[in-house]
Enzyme design. Structure first.
Site, PDB file in Angstrom:
ATOM      1  N   CYS A  14      40.313   9.010  12.762  1.00 37.06           N
ATOM      2  CA  CYS A  14      39.360   9.677  11.877  1.00 37.06           C
ATOM      3  C   CYS A  14      40.097  10.044  10.595  1.00 37.06           C
ATOM      4  O   CYS A  14      41.110  10.754  10.655  1.00 37.06           O
ATOM      5  CB  CYS A  14      38.847  10.941  12.571  1.00 37.06           C
TER       6      CYS A  14
ATOM      7  N   CYS B  95      36.624   5.897   6.115  1.00 37.93           N
ATOM      8  CA  CYS B  95      36.053   6.649   7.229  1.00 37.93           C
ATOM      9  C   CYS B  95      35.910   5.638   8.353  1.00 37.93           C
ATOM     10  O   CYS B  95      35.392   4.532   8.122  1.00 37.93           O
ATOM     11  CB  CYS B  95      34.687   7.225   6.859  1.00 37.93           C
TER      12      CYS B  95
HETATM   13  N1  DGL Z   1      34.950   9.090  11.467  1.00 34.45           N
HETATM   14  C1  DGL Z   1      35.348  10.153  10.630  1.00 34.45           C
HETATM   15  C2  DGL Z   1      36.291   9.711   9.522  1.00 34.45           C
HETATM   16  O1  DGL Z   1      36.998   8.788   9.703  1.00 34.45           O
HETATM   17  C3  DGL Z   1      34.450  11.252  10.221  1.00 34.45           C
HETATM   18  C4  DGL Z   1      32.979  11.180  10.251  1.00 34.45           C
HETATM   19  C5  DGL Z   1      32.411  12.604  10.224  1.00 34.45           C
HETATM   20  O2  DGL Z   1      32.505  13.255  11.256  1.00 34.45           O
HETATM   21  O3  DGL Z   1      31.953  13.056   9.153  1.00 34.45           O
HETATM   22  O4  DGL Z   1      36.376  10.275   8.478  1.00 34.45           O
END
Ligand code: DGL
Length: 268
Positions: free
Chosen positions: A78, A192
């Site tokens: 993430c 993301c």
């Molecule tokens: N998948 C996450 C990222 O890589 C975050 C998505 C979220 O929870 O806003 O930033």
């Protein structure tokens, strides 16, 4: 650290299902690696949270997960959690941690026009960490950023087999292209981990002249490197997905996760 037993898993962590885009390439390199995939559905979306909240929440939750699953290594799959909480997690836990960093360096090497787009969550695109990466690796380039919470919702919907609103994709692309100089973007960093789940939709919206890149393959190679020489099971066993309990967001069906090698769903 002692050599981990063969059945010690790799723990992947994200707010939701985005980290599956990192799990995929890692499994391709380490096909028998036991997997625990953790999603903080009670905290999703991280992109709307403050730095303070994430700097406290992520290490605490990872601590519980590490205690429960005893992983040999944890991947913070993430960007939002990594750009904000990586150092806090490393300080708090005694297990190797691999983070996710926006792929600005490869984008800077790839661009011909000198204009790069960075598409992330609202929290990620405002981080000083992104300023640092731009200053270190893209000093002579223009780096335009846009935060798109809609793409996170869209990616979650797609994985559940629901349709993705084309207006959400169009808005995300316009958020970059409508900035001064945005017309010249020829590389977009998907900063993301949810966004590669919408790769085809985004590629169709930006057209063939723009390359979309993310860091997943690099993370997979880093995991393979850090676990080099460790023992693994002889054959692959189904992985576990674990979700933090959320009233409004039940875990997806096992069928949606099965293509990623997941065979069981748990809650924490
Ligand atoms: N998948 C996450 C990222 O890589 C975050 C998505 C979220 O929870 O806003 O930033």
């Amino acid at each position: 650290m002692h050599a981990p037993p063969p059945d010690a898993p790799i723990l992947f962590f994200d707010s939701g299902l985005g980290g599956l885009t990192v799990l995929g390439p890692t499994r391709a390199l380490l096909p028998t690696a036991p997997i625990v995939y953790a999603a903080d559905y009670a905290g999703l979306p991280y992109g709307k949270k403050s730095n303070e909240e994430l700097a406290a929440r992520v290490p605490a939750l990872l601590g519980r997960l590490v205690e429960r699953y005893q992983p040999r290594l944890a991947v913070i799959a993430c960007n939002t959690a990594s750009t904000i909480a990586l150092s806090h997690v490393r300080a708090a836990l005694d297990v190797p941690i691999v983070g996710t960093v926006p792929a600005i360096k490869p984008a800077a090497e790839m661009t011909k026009t000198g204009v790069i787009g960075v598409l992330g969550t609202e929290a990620t695109v405002r981080q000083p960490y992104v300023d640092d990466l731009s200053a270190r690796f893209a000093r002579d380039k223009t780096v335009l950023r846009h935060g798109s919470p809609g793409l996170v919702t869209g990616a979650e919907a797609k994985l559940r087999g629901e349709s993705v609103d084309p207006a959400v994709i169009a808005r995300a692309v316009a958020g970059l292209r409508d900035q001064p100089g945005g017309d010249a973007i020829d590389v977009i960093v998907l900063a993301c981990t949810h966004f590669p789940l919408l790769h085809d939709e985004l590629q169709a919206a930006v057209g063939p002249g723009v390359r979309l890149i993310d860091g997943a393959e690099g993370i997979a190679r880093r995991v393979a490197h850090l676990t080099d020489g460790q023992r693994w099971p002889e054959t692959a066993t189904p992985g576990i997905a674990v979700f933090t309990r959320s009233e409004d967001r039940p875990p997806p069906s096992l069928a949606a996760l099965a293509p990623y090698g997941i065979g069981a769903i748990e809650t924490i």
